[in-house]
Scaffold this active site. Sequence first.
Site, PDB file in Angstrom:
ATOM      1  N   GLU A  41     -15.737  -9.056  22.679  1.00 39.96           N
ATOM      2  CA  GLU A  41     -17.039  -8.414  22.869  1.00 39.96           C
ATOM      3  C   GLU A  41     -16.896  -7.029  23.507  1.00 39.96           C
ATOM      4  O   GLU A  41     -17.622  -6.101  23.144  1.00 39.96           O
ATOM      5  CB  GLU A  41     -17.951  -9.299  23.732  1.00 39.96           C
ATOM      6  CG  GLU A  41     -18.395 -10.583  23.050  1.00 39.96           C
ATOM      7  CD  GLU A  41     -19.227 -10.346  21.800  1.00 39.96           C
ATOM      8  OE1 GLU A  41     -19.838  -9.269  21.681  1.00 39.96           O
ATOM      9  OE2 GLU A  41     -19.260 -11.233  20.924  1.00 39.96           O
ATOM     10  N   TYR A 124     -26.499  -8.463  26.465  1.00 42.28           N
ATOM     11  CA  TYR A 124     -25.997  -8.914  25.165  1.00 42.28           C
ATOM     12  C   TYR A 124     -24.635  -9.593  25.309  1.00 42.28           C
ATOM     13  O   TYR A 124     -24.415 -10.695  24.812  1.00 42.28           O
ATOM     14  CB  TYR A 124     -25.881  -7.742  24.182  1.00 42.28           C
ATOM     15  CG  TYR A 124     -24.988  -8.088  23.016  1.00 42.28           C
ATOM     16  CD1 TYR A 124     -25.445  -8.900  21.986  1.00 42.28           C
ATOM     17  CD2 TYR A 124     -23.650  -7.661  22.985  1.00 42.28           C
ATOM     18  CE1 TYR A 124     -24.609  -9.270  20.942  1.00 42.28           C
ATOM     19  CE2 TYR A 124     -22.815  -8.035  21.947  1.00 42.28           C
ATOM     20  CZ  TYR A 124     -23.299  -8.833  20.928  1.00 42.28           C
ATOM     21  OH  TYR A 124     -22.463  -9.217  19.907  1.00 42.28           O
ATOM     22  N   ASP A 142     -28.369  -7.714  19.401  1.00 40.17           N
ATOM     23  CA  ASP A 142     -27.689  -6.446  19.142  1.00 40.17           C
ATOM     24  C   ASP A 142     -28.443  -5.727  18.032  1.00 40.17           C
ATOM     25  O   ASP A 142     -29.554  -6.122  17.657  1.00 40.17           O
ATOM     26  CB  ASP A 142     -26.218  -6.683  18.778  1.00 40.17           C
ATOM     27  CG  ASP A 142     -26.040  -7.433  17.465  1.00 40.17           C
ATOM     28  OD1 ASP A 142     -27.053  -7.867  16.866  1.00 40.17           O
ATOM     29  OD2 ASP A 142     -24.888  -7.591  17.016  1.00 40.17           O
TER      30      ASP A 142
END
Length: 358
Positions: A41, A124, A142
Amino acid sequence: MINKALQQAFTHTLLKWNAEINDRKMPWKGEKNPYKIWLSEIILQQTRVEQGWEYYKRFVKQYPTIQKLAAAKEEEVFKLWEGLGYYSRCKNLIATAQFIASDLKGQFPEDYEEILKLKGVGPYTAAAIASFAYNAPYAVVDGNVSRVLARFFGSETPIDNNNGKVFFAGLAQELLDKQNAALYNQAIMDFGATVCKPQLPLCSACLLQKKCSAFASGKINMLPVKEKKIIKVQRWFYFIIAEYKGAFYISKRTGKDIWQNLHQFILIETTQKIEVSELTNTEEFKNLLLPKYSLVNVSPFYKQQLTHQTIHGCFIHIKLDKKISIPAFKLLDKKSAAKLAFPKFINSYLQLSETLMP
């Protein structure tokens, strides 16, 4: 309020698409190790999947555990990150790894709020880690998710202001299959990336088409709405590659500007393009107090597009007759210089010119 039946139809159809059609492959897909999910991520923040894929595999190979990453030398990690851009992510990556390895005894936090406290982790990323690693009921939001939701429900609420972010976060949470959070979150992101794409979406093959508000109203290309317009700055960089007996003057960028913690040659920045003959007459060049030198090469102009600015510039390679002293600069041989991390702009030149090749 959005119709509950429509919400249920959306979630059901999306999961049906995921089970029967979705074949998007990524090396971290289905991963349950929170360290590897976090690593993927952070790499994917501001980075396309296609670009981040190989970086992820290299990082996992070199640092298979968070303890290995925490113990690594900073320069080594930056060198591995080289080319990914947005280097504050790399700095946060190192700081967080060290924090978890020392303060948390190597145990990645499991609670969403605790994950959110980690450096470089926003809502997120925290939702992605919590849901993918622990199946916690947190919806990811996102660009892909916002686009799918804006089109399907026909929302003209801007996705890039505070009200819009709150609205889409709330809608995403309502739609989430809370028993299968990891599966649902991956499905909606994959759907946005492969079907409901920013340009040329595959509406003809979309299982959501019959109930899609944007498709019905012909507003596919108008949604999602964005409020902010990016103002791009033009910058001109002239790098002076000052060489003395096979060694080069190099410094680390430490200011709060682009390419922080990466390395560079002597830099003169201007607000517009000028000729090299003009550059040598500027105060910045004269203040370098260069002794007699010979000009080796002047490169063509290079260009790199960043989010808010465009970098133009060239490289002026000179050989010095004697050693000089420049604050914050070190004279490094080719072998030492080649181990350092440089911005993509500089690497583009180095790879073509073979300046640091032994």
